[in-house]
Write a protein that holds these residues in place. Sequence first.
Motif, PDB file in Angstrom:
ATOM      1  N   UNK A 113       0.822  -1.209   0.000  1.00 24.15           N
ATOM      2  CA  UNK A 113       0.000   0.000   0.000  1.00 24.15           C
ATOM      3  C   UNK A 113       0.859   1.264   0.000  1.00 24.15           C
ATOM      4  N   UNK A 114       1.943   1.233   0.771  1.00 20.22           N
ATOM      5  CA  UNK A 114       2.863   2.375   0.821  1.00 20.22           C
ATOM      6  C   UNK A 114       3.550   2.563  -0.538  1.00 20.22           C
ATOM      7  N   UNK A 115       3.866   1.467  -1.220  1.00 21.72           N
ATOM      8  CA  UNK A 115       4.494   1.551  -2.539  1.00 21.72           C
ATOM      9  C   UNK A 115       3.539   2.194  -3.544  1.00 21.72           C
ATOM     10  N   UNK A 116       2.279   1.778  -3.522  1.00 22.19           N
ATOM     11  CA  UNK A 116       1.288   2.376  -4.430  1.00 22.19           C
ATOM     12  C   UNK A 116       1.168   3.880  -4.159  1.00 22.19           C
ATOM     13  N   UNK A 117       1.145   4.242  -2.897  1.00 19.92           N
ATOM     14  CA  UNK A 117       1.063   5.655  -2.506  1.00 19.92           C
ATOM     15  C   UNK A 117       2.299   6.430  -2.987  1.00 19.92           C
ATOM     16  N   UNK A 118       3.474   5.826  -2.831  1.00 13.12           N
ATOM     17  CA  UNK A 118       4.720   6.471  -3.254  1.00 13.12           C
ATOM     18  C   UNK A 118       4.769   6.659  -4.764  1.00 13.12           C
ATOM     19  N   UNK A 119       4.304   5.661  -5.508  1.00 12.20           N
ATOM     20  CA  UNK A 119       4.244   5.798  -6.969  1.00 12.20           C
ATOM     21  C   UNK A 119       3.283   6.924  -7.366  1.00 12.20           C
ATOM     22  N   UNK A 120       2.182   7.055  -6.655  1.00 15.44           N
ATOM     23  CA  UNK A 120       1.236   8.135  -6.947  1.00 15.44           C
ATOM     24  C   UNK A 120       1.902   9.494  -6.729  1.00 15.44           C
ATOM     25  N   UNK A 121       2.675   9.630  -5.640  1.00 20.88           N
ATOM     26  CA  UNK A 121       3.399  10.885  -5.385  1.00 20.88           C
ATOM     27  C   UNK A 121       4.435  11.150  -6.477  1.00 20.88           C
ATOM     28  N   UNK A 122       5.098  10.096  -6.914  1.00 21.62           N
ATOM     29  CA  UNK A 122       6.095  10.227  -7.983  1.00 21.62           C
ATOM     30  C   UNK A 122       5.438  10.726  -9.271  1.00 21.62           C
ATOM     31  N   UNK A 123       4.307  10.141  -9.619  1.00 24.22           N
ATOM     32  CA  UNK A 123       3.584  10.560 -10.830  1.00 24.22           C
ATOM     33  C   UNK A 123       3.101  12.002 -10.715  1.00 24.22           C
ATOM     34  N   UNK A 124       2.618  12.368  -9.545  1.00 27.74           N
ATOM     35  CA  UNK A 124       2.170  13.748  -9.331  1.00 27.74           C
ATOM     36  C   UNK A 124       3.326  14.729  -9.539  1.00 27.74           C
ATOM     37  N   UNK A 125       4.490  14.382  -9.003  1.00 31.78           N
ATOM     38  CA  UNK A 125       5.663  15.248  -9.151  1.00 31.78           C
ATOM     39  C   UNK A 125       6.062  15.362 -10.619  1.00 31.78           C
ATOM     40  N   UNK A 126       6.043  14.247 -11.331  1.00 33.67           N
ATOM     41  CA  UNK A 126       6.406  14.273 -12.756  1.00 33.67           C
ATOM     42  C   UNK A 126       5.416  15.099 -13.559  1.00 33.67           C
TER      43      UNK A 126
END
Length: 186
Positions: A113-126
């Motif tokens: 769940x934390x990984x999915x959340x982190x990927x979402x933050x990464x995509x938002x930043x990109x």
Amino acid sequence: MNILFVCTGNTCRSPMAQAIFQHKTKHHVQSAGIFAGEGMPASMGTTEVLKQQGISSDHKSQPVTDDLMKWADLIITMTKNHRDLLKQSYPADADKIYTLKEYADPQYEHAWNKLKESYAHLEEAKLAGSEVDANLTDQINQLEKTVQNVDIIDPFGGNYMTYQKTYQELDIYLALLVKKIENKDR
């Protein structure tokens, strides 16, 4: 609940898991192997380690079959390769196929769940054109390692200590599995 443990040849890990789990619970349990022959005994290492723990097993190997897949309410594999092969071969049963670690360990679910959340933050930043935080990248790398580490040690061909290490690993995760299933039954 009907639980099927699956490994490669159904002579080491899955019969060990079956015997330990039967020792801990009253659920209906079987084991099978993706490439198993019919009627082979558990390996000498498996038998010896179980005997040292006071657990008896009169195991005969069997291959995974359509009937076993239908019988099982939950299918627990020893590796992600076993899991992926079963999901590919039995797509209708994919929602009940997991590795032992990913199903039983609450830390795995938290990491996923934390990984999915982190990927979402990464995509938002990109998408925002922002610079990606190095800490976020490090966190993603660590979490990916955690969620990929789902295989149970294969003792095949190893010495007694190797089988004992597999037993210890299985015992930890099977205790978590028992706890999870008992909580669901309440």
